[in-house]
Design an enzyme around this catalytic site. Sequence first.
Site, PDB file in Angstrom:
ATOM      1  N   ASN A   1       0.443  -1.465   0.554  1.00 41.03           N
ATOM      2  CA  ASN A   1       0.020  -0.002   0.105  1.00 41.03           C
ATOM      3  C   ASN A   1       0.589   0.945   0.309  1.00 41.03           C
ATOM      4  O   ASN A   1       1.171   1.560   0.930  1.00 41.03           O
ATOM      5  CB  ASN A   1      -0.614  -0.052   1.328  1.00 41.03           C
ATOM      6  CG  ASN A   1      -2.160   1.469   1.254  1.00 41.03           C
ATOM      7  OD1 ASN A   1      -1.735   2.332   0.142  1.00 41.03           O
ATOM      8  ND2 ASN A   1      -2.397   1.210   2.278  1.00 41.03           N
TER       9      ASN A   1
ATOM     10  N   ARG B   1      -1.703  -1.667  -4.724  1.00 42.18           N
ATOM     11  CA  ARG B   1      -2.512  -0.508  -4.250  1.00 42.18           C
ATOM     12  C   ARG B   1      -2.468   0.688  -5.500  1.00 42.18           C
ATOM     13  O   ARG B   1      -1.002   1.191  -5.198  1.00 42.18           O
ATOM     14  CB  ARG B   1      -2.876   0.881  -2.887  1.00 42.18           C
ATOM     15  CG  ARG B   1      -3.542   1.097  -3.304  1.00 42.18           C
ATOM     16  CD  ARG B   1      -3.755   2.638  -1.724  1.00 42.18           C
ATOM     17  NE  ARG B   1      -4.437   3.917  -1.592  1.00 42.18           N
ATOM     18  CZ  ARG B   1      -3.425   4.714  -1.338  1.00 42.18           C
ATOM     19  NH1 ARG B   1      -2.142   4.871  -1.354  1.00 42.18           N
ATOM     20  NH2 ARG B   1      -4.009   5.813  -2.068  1.00 42.18           N
TER      21      ARG B   1
ATOM     22  N   GLY C   1      -5.538  11.347   5.760  1.00 37.12           N
ATOM     23  CA  GLY C   1      -3.798  11.243   5.823  1.00 37.12           C
ATOM     24  C   GLY C   1      -3.517  12.445   5.723  1.00 37.12           C
ATOM     25  O   GLY C   1      -3.441  13.087   5.331  1.00 37.12           O
TER      26      GLY C   1
ATOM     27  N   ASP D   1       3.218  17.158   7.581  1.00 34.78           N
ATOM     28  CA  ASP D   1       2.705  15.570   8.811  1.00 34.78           C
ATOM     29  C   ASP D   1       1.893  16.270   9.640  1.00 34.78           C
ATOM     30  O   ASP D   1       3.072  17.429  10.191  1.00 34.78           O
ATOM     31  CB  ASP D   1       3.937  14.937   9.637  1.00 34.78           C
ATOM     32  CG  ASP D   1       3.759  14.332   9.452  1.00 34.78           C
ATOM     33  OD1 ASP D   1       2.711  13.949  11.240  1.00 34.78           O
ATOM     34  OD2 ASP D   1       3.768  12.837   9.145  1.00 34.78           O
TER      35      ASP D   1
ATOM     36  N   GLU E   1      -6.717  -1.295   4.105  1.00 33.32           N
ATOM     37  CA  GLU E   1      -6.558  -1.909   2.262  1.00 33.32           C
ATOM     38  C   GLU E   1      -5.923  -3.178   2.162  1.00 33.32           C
ATOM     39  O   GLU E   1      -5.638  -3.352   1.050  1.00 33.32           O
ATOM     40  CB  GLU E   1      -5.746  -1.073   1.980  1.00 33.32           C
ATOM     41  CG  GLU E   1      -6.743   0.432   1.849  1.00 33.32           C
ATOM     42  CD  GLU E   1      -5.582   2.269   1.873  1.00 33.32           C
ATOM     43  OE1 GLU E   1      -6.150   3.329   0.809  1.00 33.32           O
ATOM     44  OE2 GLU E   1      -4.948   2.261   2.655  1.00 33.32           O
TER      45      GLU E   1
END
Length: 394
Positions: free
Chosen positions: A8, A90, A209, A282, A379
């Site tokens: 992912n 992904r 995210g 972040d 995921e």
Amino acid sequence: MKKVLAINSGSSSFKYKLFAIPEEKVLAEGIADRVGINGSSFEIKLANGEKHTQEIAIPDQETAVNLLLKALKDYRVVDDLSEIVGVGHRIVAGGEDFTDSAIIDQAKLQKIYDLKEYAPLHNPAEGKGIEAFMKLLPDVPEVGVFDTSFHQTLDPEHYIYSIPYEYYEKYGIRKYGAHGTSVRYIVGRAGQMLKKDVEDLKLIVCHLGSGASVTAVKNGKSYDTSMGFTPLAGITMGTRSGDVDPSVLQYIMNKDHLDINEMIDILNDKSGLLGISGISSDMRDLENNSAQRAALARKIFVNRVRQYVGSYIVELKGVDAIIFTAGVGEHDAGIREEVMKSFEFMGLEPDYEANKSNGEKFISKPDSKIKALVIPTDEELMIERDVVRLAHLN
């Protein structure tokens, strides 16, 4: 023992899980974190709970692939790489070419690269990751799991842009969305937690995210979503701007003598939380930072999430649950709290005590008209299942 590796790759992270099949037992998992950002690290967690972390420069996804395969052998998760019988990846953008996951050959790999303009931060990195696995594990099927596939259920009202229709006909310019693999998992898990058939639910999934999106789900299918032709559209993200008045681009380009490619690079790589704060992309670096622009970046992020959630409640004509997932959604209680506050007038009763800690749970009170949930996304499990299905590993 047969094993399937689920990869992912995000714009700044590289998560993985190694599954034993058919029991779907996780043998190892971990993350290459802050890929392309200072302070990067590689982590592997073994099935016995033992965890190993190293601070190491990880400039790109290919480096992360090499670190992963080395760690699997070093910690005896695999004695030989031949034990890995399938690898799933992904992939963010599949355009209208991929309406389902697919076995990746050289032609399909090239198509992933050809679609790079749809996801400039992702498809090239994911393509390189697939190439690395093809080289190191040449006889192992590689499966692409496309985020955009889940959003193929959008109707034209939601995916056609208000520009000359010929651009859709000639170039396929439309809303494709992203994070579909995550949302697909969240929808199924939400149905289990709410003890209802997903066909009977109206959900809003906040995948928050480094890349972030909000998706309205009706009857188990994607109804509308914030990301667009590329993952640049929608809410404020780590380095991506989200929605911007297009005239701003022309104005800046004329002032700073930039071409359109340079401008799009700025919107993708230097905007969002990073551009507003001037500190970091972040959210963890901004959470307890006293700088005024760090606080402003968090407020803007919350504001844009609120806008999309609110508009989707109207589109859905109500909502059963608002769900938080992905790095920020799963771990930033402050962001969740601020978003929930906005919908108290609609009948959402937050459980602020429950919200203080992380993990899968309800963060609304039992009698809340609108439920609020935290569901850690998986995921990788969806990827593993697609590998088993398509490579006929049952």
